[in-house]
Design a protein around this motif. Sequence first.
Motif, PDB file in Angstrom:
ATOM      1  N   LEU A   1       0.874  -0.999   0.034  1.00 38.68           N
ATOM      2  CA  LEU A   1      -0.142   0.195   0.010  1.00 38.68           C
ATOM      3  C   LEU A   1       0.914   1.128   0.241  1.00 38.68           C
ATOM      4  N   TYR A   2       0.296   2.320  -0.169  1.00 38.33           N
ATOM      5  CA  TYR A   2       1.114   3.501  -0.202  1.00 38.33           C
ATOM      6  C   TYR A   2       1.420   3.819   1.386  1.00 38.33           C
ATOM      7  N   LYS A   3       2.701   3.953   1.641  1.00 36.34           N
ATOM      8  CA  LYS A   3       2.951   3.919   3.058  1.00 36.34           C
ATOM      9  C   LYS A   3       2.652   5.160   3.840  1.00 36.34           C
ATOM     10  N   LYS A   4       2.668   6.456   3.028  1.00 25.45           N
ATOM     11  CA  LYS A   4       2.514   7.583   3.679  1.00 25.45           C
ATOM     12  C   LYS A   4       0.875   8.102   3.593  1.00 25.45           C
TER      13      LYS A   4
ATOM     14  N   GLU B   1      -8.181   6.721   3.875  1.00 29.02           N
ATOM     15  CA  GLU B   1      -8.148   7.699   2.437  1.00 29.02           C
ATOM     16  C   GLU B   1      -7.891   6.752   1.261  1.00 29.02           C
ATOM     17  N   GLN B   2      -6.789   5.742   1.700  1.00 26.75           N
ATOM     18  CA  GLN B   2      -6.346   4.920   0.622  1.00 26.75           C
ATOM     19  C   GLN B   2      -7.323   3.875   0.283  1.00 26.75           C
TER      20      GLN B   2
ATOM     21  N   TYR C   1      -9.700   5.596  -1.883  1.00 28.10           N
ATOM     22  CA  TYR C   1      -9.248   5.643  -3.194  1.00 28.10           C
ATOM     23  C   TYR C   1      -9.160   4.554  -4.192  1.00 28.10           C
ATOM     24  N   LEU C   2      -8.595   3.403  -3.385  1.00 26.15           N
ATOM     25  CA  LEU C   2      -8.808   2.040  -4.380  1.00 26.15           C
ATOM     26  C   LEU C   2     -10.208   1.518  -4.791  1.00 26.15           C
TER      27      LEU C   2
ATOM     28  N   ARG D   1     -12.606   3.650  -5.341  1.00 24.60           N
ATOM     29  CA  ARG D   1     -13.138   4.476  -6.307  1.00 24.60           C
ATOM     30  C   ARG D   1     -12.599   4.070  -7.779  1.00 24.60           C
ATOM     31  N   LEU D   2     -11.167   3.633  -7.627  1.00 19.66           N
ATOM     32  CA  LEU D   2     -10.605   3.075  -8.742  1.00 19.66           C
ATOM     33  C   LEU D   2     -11.444   1.911  -9.299  1.00 19.66           C
ATOM     34  N   LYS D   3     -12.099   1.031  -8.482  1.00 18.48           N
ATOM     35  CA  LYS D   3     -12.423  -0.160  -8.879  1.00 18.48           C
ATOM     36  C   LYS D   3     -14.129   0.255  -9.379  1.00 18.48           C
TER      37      LYS D   3
ATOM     38  N   LYS E   1     -18.386   7.492  -4.023  1.00 16.56           N
ATOM     39  CA  LYS E   1     -17.669   7.660  -2.765  1.00 16.56           C
ATOM     40  C   LYS E   1     -18.593   7.232  -1.661  1.00 16.56           C
TER      41      LYS E   1
ATOM     42  N   GLN F   1      -5.353  -4.896   3.198  1.00 20.24           N
ATOM     43  CA  GLN F   1      -5.147  -5.294   1.690  1.00 20.24           C
ATOM     44  C   GLN F   1      -6.235  -6.246   1.430  1.00 20.24           C
TER      45      GLN F   1
ATOM     46  N   LYS G   1     -11.302   7.535 -13.973  1.00 21.60           N
ATOM     47  CA  LYS G   1     -10.168   7.175 -13.116  1.00 21.60           C
ATOM     48  C   LYS G   1      -9.013   7.908 -13.270  1.00 21.60           C
TER      49      LYS G   1
ATOM     50  N   LEU H   1      -9.066  10.749 -10.762  1.00 20.42           N
ATOM     51  CA  LEU H   1      -8.924  10.277  -9.478  1.00 20.42           C
ATOM     52  C   LEU H   1      -7.294   9.853  -9.338  1.00 20.42           C
TER      53      LEU H   1
ATOM     54  N   ARG I   1      -5.222  12.182  -6.628  1.00 11.47           N
ATOM     55  CA  ARG I   1      -4.428  11.749  -5.548  1.00 11.47           C
ATOM     56  C   ARG I   1      -2.737  12.049  -5.445  1.00 11.47           C
TER      57      ARG I   1
ATOM     58  N   GLU J   1       8.733   4.467  -6.204  1.00 17.77           N
ATOM     59  CA  GLU J   1       7.938   4.240  -4.892  1.00 17.77           C
ATOM     60  C   GLU J   1       6.816   3.290  -5.101  1.00 17.77           C
TER      61      GLU J   1
ATOM     62  N   ASN K   1       6.637  -0.313  -3.188  1.00 15.73           N
ATOM     63  CA  ASN K   1       5.576  -0.546  -2.329  1.00 15.73           C
ATOM     64  C   ASN K   1       4.714  -1.817  -2.819  1.00 15.73           C
ATOM     65  N   ARG K   2       4.786  -2.012  -3.882  1.00 17.37           N
ATOM     66  CA  ARG K   2       4.150  -3.341  -4.664  1.00 17.37           C
ATOM     67  C   ARG K   2       2.619  -2.825  -4.426  1.00 17.37           C
ATOM     68  N   ILE K   3       2.325  -1.641  -4.653  1.00 17.62           N
ATOM     69  CA  ILE K   3       0.852  -1.212  -4.702  1.00 17.62           C
ATOM     70  C   ILE K   3       0.431  -1.334  -6.218  1.00 17.62           C
TER      71      ILE K   3
ATOM     72  N   SER L   1      -6.747  -2.370 -11.707  1.00 18.42           N
ATOM     73  CA  SER L   1      -8.179  -1.329 -11.966  1.00 18.42           C
ATOM     74  C   SER L   1      -7.979  -0.191 -12.983  1.00 18.42           C
ATOM     75  N   VAL L   2      -6.968   0.011 -13.366  1.00  7.47           N
ATOM     76  CA  VAL L   2      -6.832   1.166 -14.376  1.00  7.47           C
ATOM     77  C   VAL L   2      -5.697   0.609 -15.226  1.00  7.47           C
TER      78      VAL L   2
END
Lengths: 329, 467
Positions: free
Chosen positions: A87-90, A95-96, A99-100, A102-104, A108, A144, B3, B6, B10, B225, B229-231, B238-239
């Motif tokens: 995942l995004y660490k920061k 929020e994350q 975000y994921l 909404r990408l799917k 909201k 995850q 997308k 989005l 971000r 990153e 991060n493997r994200i 998804s995109v």
Amino acid sequence: MSNEIIFKAENIVKRYAAHTALDNVSIEVPRQSVYGLLGPNGAGKTSLIRIINQITAPDSGAVYLNGERLKREHISQIGYLPEERGLYKKMKVGEQALYLARLKGMDKKEAKAALDEWFKKFDIAAWWDKKVEELSKGMAQKIQFITTVMHKPKLLILDEPFSGFDPINTNLVKNEILKLRDEGTTIILSTHNMGSVEEICDHITLINKSKKVLDGKLTDIKAQFTDEEYQIEFKGNVVAFANAVWGGWELVNREQMGEHHFMATIKLMEGNNLTNYLKSILDHVEILSVNKRVPSMNEIFIKAVAQKDNVSPDEVEQSLNQENTEENE
Amino acid sequence: MSKIGLIIKREYSSRVKKKSFIIMTILVPILAAGFLIGAMILGMPEDRDLSIKVIDDSLIVGQNLHISQHNETENKNNPFADPEAHLKSKITYKPDIKLTLDEARALLDSDQANFDMILYIPENILVSNVVKLYYKEMPNSKAQASIMDNINETIEILKVKEANMDYQYYKSIKTQVAVHTIDNKSESDQDSQIEIKAGIGFALGLMIYMFIFIYGVQVMKGVIEEKTNRIVEVIVSSVKPFELMMGKIIGIMLVGLTQFAMWVVLIGIFSTLVMPFMLPDGYDVGTLAGEMNGPHTTAEVANAMGQQDQVIMQDNEIINFLFTQVPWGSLIAIFLFFFIGGYLLYGSLMAAIGAAVDSETDTQQFMLPVTLPLVFAYLISVMGMQDPNSTVMQWCSQIPFTSPVVMLVRYSANAGEGMTLSLITSMLLLIVTFIGTTWLAGKIYRTGILMYGKKVTYKELFKWLKY
């Protein structure tokens, strides 16, 4: 469980510059089942999964979801937990996840509601505003998993879902997988660790060196590969045990468990049956337990590959070990 | 929201909310204002009276130095003299015929000296035209200029006297001609001041150069990153990878534009609010701005060109020049175009690099060929300021890898005149090229982001293009 097919891949071929990752592989996944994609590292499982997720396209062959050719719009119906996850660490957890979601393709409001429910279910609502880097590995894996299933996918794809999970989380995820299946989700699960999935898979496909080796219902496959082998634990004289029955069986293995205490694995030849065999030895030794020996998935895999390639099981095992060491280097 | 929208959101909001962004955005204008004020304070004449011991081997110039000082009031009315060139402080010359130079120097060293400097005038001054000034504390440039003027004038007066001429008459015939270079196509009759215009273009080009570097590297880091991060695999399920890449590039570009816009606003606020308080009485911001920008640039450029007798523009002339002679509207539009175009071109390449490697330490081998043309563009622009229409500049303002920096210098130097055609071809080339690099980068990107633990070579990258 119905036998309706939700997902179908036909004659998939995927080539990279020097090697073929998938060589004419076809699978059919029944609706509402847990479908295991099994094979050693480098067999082509991840390549197939990436094709199902439309991350890459096959060189030839076709993929269908619900009878339709797979297209971009299907993304919202598929959930994917890759082998390499992160995942995004920061970024903050909530929020994350939003975000994921909404990408799917979730909006909201809908995403927030679904996430609230999952966070409550896993008892992690307090993490919403934490940054991912503040979480432990196990915690991050829960997040995850949630982000993989939050949009209620019809098809859930889990690549090596248990690697890196501790036993507690492994069980949690196993239970969730079964629960999701019971609620109607179809799950494709890939792993090289064949033992780990026996208990949850309904169907399996074995893949080796880019080719499908074998597929079918797990119970059928097990039955097909089960020999008339029994483990007999007894107390008494081993010579008396061996001499009790003259023909129609063969001693596969013998282990001494203590003084006059043995575990013998025997194989019955055709025309012989367990009841008769046991009757014959009953007078000579004291029987403590009798079990039918069911081969492990790993053994089945080796046998199947050996049969297909027309080589001895030992050779298959050797080449598998070799591949694994190469992988680790 | 789409997308890609989005993703842009971000990328943008996660960066804009960062502390480092906020600090940089506020700190840079403060630092810039600080440097400006610092430079101004340092550059301001010190009102320190100087006492100079004069050791005069010529036996004539030294004792007459005071006569030139009487003329200073008149000099103020001299149109050729720089009104700022003279000190407000007083310089006192003390001729000493008893001391030798060595003795005077020893005395200056000893702390007991009642003078600040020693002016040594050699015997052959009238031939050599060289004097020496020994100091303990370096006199500022204006004091030096005053001393030089005093000596020049003294010698002139003495020579004029010797020739039985009237000094006032001499002054009236003394001539100093300024050459104004004017583009024949220009409607204005003013000096075209090509160097200043090129300098303005260079400043804008330099900003593009820095912007591409800073934010291009951010694109690369962002991709690395996501990869480490493997994200990335979750997201590309998804995109499309291309959407992810473009979202990142555009999001970061908007961060850069935001920062840039805020700098402009903040610097504007600082200079109108803070500056007046920092200034001594009698200065207003307008003259200050003129002084800060104008004469220094002119002087530097002129020096660089080896001109001795440059004509320094008056403050108000410079302000007038800046407002009337520089085509700000078109210049800013062109700045924004090349700013965005150059960034997209290099940003996409940086994204490809980020996708190809596993960690930042592996980026070296790929970074060099990408940054080299950019550094080259910068160097060409530095040299090209003196001759903005040289063949090299013409070529480099067309080649898309250098044009974002070089074209700004050329366009500004020519005030846009006669540039329409080459501007259009340069812009078209840039557009075509960044579409091309983005396409290539997209191909490398989509393969690279899912490739781990492999040292990637150029040969490998080339293969990826064909996947």
